[in-house]
Scaffold this motif. Structure first.
Motif, PDB file in Angstrom:
ATOM      1  N   ASN A 164      12.527  -9.552   2.139  1.00 58.71           N
ATOM      2  CA  ASN A 164      13.727  -9.970   2.122  1.00 58.71           C
ATOM      3  C   ASN A 164      13.744 -11.331   2.661  1.00 58.71           C
ATOM      4  N   GLY A 165      12.841 -12.102   1.776  1.00 57.77           N
ATOM      5  CA  GLY A 165      12.819 -13.614   1.843  1.00 57.77           C
ATOM      6  C   GLY A 165      12.057 -13.946   3.147  1.00 57.77           C
ATOM      7  N   VAL A 166      11.872 -13.408   3.982  1.00 56.15           N
ATOM      8  CA  VAL A 166      11.255 -13.693   5.136  1.00 56.15           C
ATOM      9  C   VAL A 166       9.647 -13.353   5.225  1.00 56.15           C
ATOM     10  N   LYS A 167       9.033 -14.438   5.694  1.00 54.65           N
ATOM     11  CA  LYS A 167       7.324 -14.343   5.657  1.00 54.65           C
ATOM     12  C   LYS A 167       6.995 -13.427   6.760  1.00 54.65           C
ATOM     13  N   LYS A 168       6.287 -12.375   6.266  1.00 54.68           N
ATOM     14  CA  LYS A 168       5.931 -11.199   7.231  1.00 54.68           C
ATOM     15  C   LYS A 168       4.254 -11.313   7.567  1.00 54.68           C
ATOM     16  N   ALA A 169       3.888 -11.978   6.553  1.00 52.72           N
ATOM     17  CA  ALA A 169       2.292 -12.212   7.026  1.00 52.72           C
ATOM     18  C   ALA A 169       1.758 -13.356   6.331  1.00 52.72           C
ATOM     19  N   GLU A 170       0.792 -13.952   6.788  1.00 48.76           N
ATOM     20  CA  GLU A 170       0.010 -15.269   6.191  1.00 48.76           C
ATOM     21  C   GLU A 170      -1.525 -14.882   6.466  1.00 48.76           C
ATOM     22  N   LEU A 171      -2.322 -14.824   5.416  1.00 51.07           N
ATOM     23  CA  LEU A 171      -3.765 -14.615   6.081  1.00 51.07           C
ATOM     24  C   LEU A 171      -4.685 -15.370   4.915  1.00 51.07           C
ATOM     25  N   ASP A 172      -5.798 -15.777   5.452  1.00 56.96           N
ATOM     26  CA  ASP A 172      -6.753 -16.129   4.309  1.00 56.96           C
ATOM     27  C   ASP A 172      -7.289 -15.015   3.606  1.00 56.96           C
ATOM     28  N   PRO A 173      -7.521 -15.530   2.253  1.00 57.05           N
ATOM     29  CA  PRO A 173      -8.286 -14.179   1.598  1.00 57.05           C
ATOM     30  C   PRO A 173      -9.840 -14.009   2.242  1.00 57.05           C
ATOM     31  N   ILE A 174     -10.138 -12.563   2.004  1.00 55.17           N
ATOM     32  CA  ILE A 174     -11.541 -12.341   2.170  1.00 55.17           C
ATOM     33  C   ILE A 174     -12.483 -12.432   1.084  1.00 55.17           C
ATOM     34  N   LYS A 175     -13.344 -13.333   1.082  1.00 56.24           N
ATOM     35  CA  LYS A 175     -14.014 -13.399   0.104  1.00 56.24           C
ATOM     36  C   LYS A 175     -15.090 -12.389  -0.162  1.00 56.24           C
ATOM     37  N   TYR A 176     -15.606 -11.892  -1.474  1.00 57.47           N
ATOM     38  CA  TYR A 176     -16.350 -10.685  -1.735  1.00 57.47           C
ATOM     39  C   TYR A 176     -15.852  -9.557  -1.524  1.00 57.47           C
ATOM     40  N   LEU A 177     -14.353  -9.594  -1.420  1.00 61.59           N
ATOM     41  CA  LEU A 177     -13.859  -8.187  -1.236  1.00 61.59           C
ATOM     42  C   LEU A 177     -13.830  -7.364  -2.323  1.00 61.59           C
ATOM     43  N   THR A 178     -14.454  -5.893  -2.172  1.00 63.32           N
ATOM     44  CA  THR A 178     -14.469  -5.009  -3.347  1.00 63.32           C
ATOM     45  C   THR A 178     -13.539  -3.965  -3.471  1.00 63.32           C
ATOM     46  N   SER A 179     -12.662  -3.744  -2.163  1.00 67.65           N
ATOM     47  CA  SER A 179     -11.687  -2.568  -2.442  1.00 67.65           C
ATOM     48  C   SER A 179     -10.508  -3.015  -3.068  1.00 67.65           C
ATOM     49  N   GLY A 180      -9.959  -4.417  -3.218  1.00 67.70           N
ATOM     50  CA  GLY A 180      -8.740  -4.606  -3.445  1.00 67.70           C
ATOM     51  C   GLY A 180      -8.256  -5.266  -2.278  1.00 67.70           C
ATOM     52  N   VAL A 181      -7.020  -6.286  -2.519  1.00 73.02           N
ATOM     53  CA  VAL A 181      -6.300  -6.711  -1.329  1.00 73.02           C
ATOM     54  C   VAL A 181      -5.350  -5.649  -0.806  1.00 73.02           C
ATOM     55  N   VAL A 182      -4.684  -5.122  -1.700  1.00 71.18           N
ATOM     56  CA  VAL A 182      -3.552  -4.284  -1.385  1.00 71.18           C
ATOM     57  C   VAL A 182      -3.780  -2.927  -1.897  1.00 71.18           C
ATOM     58  N   LYS A 183      -3.303  -1.759  -1.103  1.00 72.01           N
ATOM     59  CA  LYS A 183      -3.236  -0.365  -1.418  1.00 72.01           C
ATOM     60  C   LYS A 183      -2.095   0.321  -1.021  1.00 72.01           C
ATOM     61  N   MET A 184      -1.593   1.108  -2.056  1.00 71.57           N
ATOM     62  CA  MET A 184      -0.306   1.745  -1.792  1.00 71.57           C
ATOM     63  C   MET A 184      -0.378   3.397  -1.438  1.00 71.57           C
TER      64      MET A 184
END
Length: 599
Positions: free
Chosen positions: A211-231
């Motif tokens: 809704n236009g409001v920042k809920k989270a801000e993270l540094d990306p994880i290097k060499y991540l193998t599972s994907g950043v987002v799952k639903m």
């Protein structure tokens, strides 16, 4: 909730991401299945790595809260308030440029997004049709419509960059747009909140806006193998991973969990009841596995874990892994009461659990597949089943019924002969045999066990292939020529009884919520190369009288007495249609069942 991802580098190839997987009716061995598994896994790893480095920025805006009252009645997220709704007229559009691209269907029954070619533009477009009669074109398939049918959001290309635009469906007026960004990880409206969510990378940070409001801000994880987002499967839960300084962070629907000093978090997946399994890795030897935020194991060892990949199977709320003792493999189960099955084998794989999570089955290879004398068998409740030349993964259903596909190979002086059949609760079913080149095939992905009563359904399929020899090939030289005809002959066996023969049959066999009926899509016999695919609805072996070609899933209302379908008509229109199950069965066409004894 509609979930979409976008990468500008692939914007011209978006239709390829939606390509229909071709039906492979040739017999496959276990080695091929494991190879395909690892190929798919590597591709998912690559997509996850690429998505981490996409960058975008979001403009500060003031959102108005969406109206809490929906404009249509929803039943289990699907509209059954009308019998027939026209969604789209595709007259004047050419076929999709990719040739075999898939449409995208709303889970609410009120819009459809179809890949086509605009003749005037000479370019591929995604054509959106909505129940209010509005038709729109987009350059990408990344479109989201709010469940209450109030707002439309989409990714718009601006030069080599993208922005998100949100419009009012009623007025057609733009309500908000983002600033320019390079890519998006996920774009969707909340199923229950109707709020617009955007997940992506902004200024080298993984960000989540609602809704236009920042809920989270993270540094990306290097060499991540599972994907950043799952639903989750019902699209009500979303998990996001990242880091802050030296800590790994997991966010589930806005709730943040901090793991101090963790190197990374691998998202394993959601169960059907929305439990999330994930692995927190602190070092090459130190890790912790969680299910529904409850610790179930520490310091799991194994090749997959050490390399940073997940290496775990999550099925019916249970977590399992094939482990290695230095010489052979054995199976481990991780939950609040961990179990280790110490009997080891040359190879163990495909662990699967009964619907209540209390029983475990897995597949064993006695030695390398290509070695003479190699056999495969299934282990259920630590009891070894009969050995075969190959077996598939085990599928579970109601009444603790389990089933799998088995293959036996025999060799004589001239030919290789084999039997292909299904095994149910350890009992072999009808065997389809013959020369390897002619024997019908049974695919494990078309094997289903009714979750209510345990009745088993599966597809048996073979093809007649005709070749036209090349006249320019010299006599005595192998002349494969050109395949001019492939005619598929497929039928379903359900509860031990064969149903009528069709052309191709859909990958997914479905059951009504009460378990009383089996449904699937089937193609016409005589459809050369299966070009039209499975398009007719079959229920209990009867062809349902619905004009047009059905595409996508079959949906059910909460009582389980009505179905919802997307139907492509002969006049190039697309409709959402709903029917009572008793109604369609009463008017369904009865065909002669396949006589398997005459095959």
């Amino acid at each position: 909730m509609e979930n979409n991802s976008f990468n500008t580098e692939n914007k011209n190839n978006f239709e390829n991401d939606l390509a229909i997987q071709s039906k492979n009716i040739s017999a496959k061995k276990n080695s091929n299945k494991k190879l395909i598994f690892w190929i798919i896994f590597i591709l998912l790893v690559f997509v996850g790595l690429v998505s981490v480095y996409l960058v975008y920025s979001l403009k500060k805006v003031e959102f108005k809260n969406p109206s809490p009252d929906p404009v249509l009645s929803l039943d289990g997220n699907i509209s059954f308030n009308s019998k027939s709704t026209k969604l789209l007229d595709l007259s004047g559009y050419e076929q999709s440029g990719a040739g075999n691209s898939l449409p995208i269907f709303s889970q609410y029954g009120n819009w459809v997004l179809v890949p086509k070619v605009n003749g005037e533009k000479g370019a591929g477009v995604m054509v959106l049709g909505m129940k209010n009669g509005i038709v729109r074109e987009f350059e990408t398939p990344y479109v989201a419509v709010s469940p209450n049918f109030k707002e439309l959001a989409y990714a718009a290309i601006v030069g080599n960059e993208i922005k998100i635009v949100m419009e009012s469906i009623e007025s057609g007026q733009e309500e908000w747009e983002s600033s320019i960004f390079d890519g998006i990880l996920s774009l969707y409206f909340g199923t229950e909140t109707n709020l617009l969510n955007i997940i992506g990378i902004q200024n080298n940070k993984t960000v989540w806006y609602e809704n236009g409001v920042k809920k989270a801000e993270l540094d990306p994880i290097k060499y991540l193998t599972s994907g950043v987002v799952k639903m989750s499967e019902d699209k009500t839960k979303v998990a996001l991973v990242g880091s802050k300084g030296s800590d790994a962070i997991l966010i589930i629907n806005g709730e943040e969990k901090v793991f101090k000093g963790a190197r990374l978090i691998n998202l394993i997946g959601f169960s059907a009841d929305n439990k999330l399994a994930y692995l927190v890795k602190y070092s090459d030897v130190e890790n912790v596995a969680y299910v529904d935020n409850v610790e179930v194991a520490r310091n799991i060892s194994g090749e997959g874990i050490m390399s940073g990949s997940v290496g775990l199977t999550f099925d019916n709320g249970m977590l399992a892994k094939q482990s290695y003792d230095g010489q052979q493999e054995y199976m481990q189960v991780f939950n609040e009461s961990p179990r280790v099955f110490r009997k080891s084998y040359y190879r163990t794989f495909f662990p699967s659990f009964s619907l209540d999570g209390k029983r475990l089955a897995y597949v064993v290879d006695t030695m390398d597949y290509f070695q003479s004398g190699s056999k495969s068998f299934v282990v259920v409740d630590e009891k070894e089943q009969k050995q075969y030349d190959s077996v598939s993964n085990v599928v579970w259903g109601g009444n603790d019924t389990y089933a799998y596909v088995a293959q036996e190979i025999f060799r004589d002086s001239e030919d290789v002969v084999e039997d292909k059949f299904v095994v149910i609760d350890g009992i072999e079913q009808y065997k389809f045999g013959g020369k390897s080149i002619d024997v019908p095939n049974i695919e494990s992905y078309q094997l289903a066990v009714n979750p209510v009563n345990g009745k088993v359904g599966y597809v048996v399929c073979h093809a007649d292939v005709k070749n036209e020899k090349d006249p320019n090939v010299s006599e005595g030289v192998l002349n494969l020529g050109t395949v001019t005809e492939i005619m598929h002959h497929c039928f379903v066996i359900y509860d031990g009884k064969a149903q009528p023969e069709f052309g191709l049959i859909s990958e997914k066999l479905q059951f009504t919520p009460d378990g009383e009926h089996i449904l699937y899509l089937a193609g016409e016999k005589g459809d050369n190369f299966g070009k039209n695919g499975p398009t007719k609805l079959v229920m209990d072996g009867k062809v349902v009288n619905i004009e047009g070609m059905i595409s996508g899933n079959i949906y059910f209302n909460s009582e389980g007495n009505r179905i919802g379908l997307y139907v492509f008509k002969n006049d190039n229109t697309v409709w959402w249609e709903t029917y009572g199950i008793d109604e369609v069965l009463k008017n369904a066409k009865i065909l002669e069942n396949k006589n398997i004894e005459n095959m």
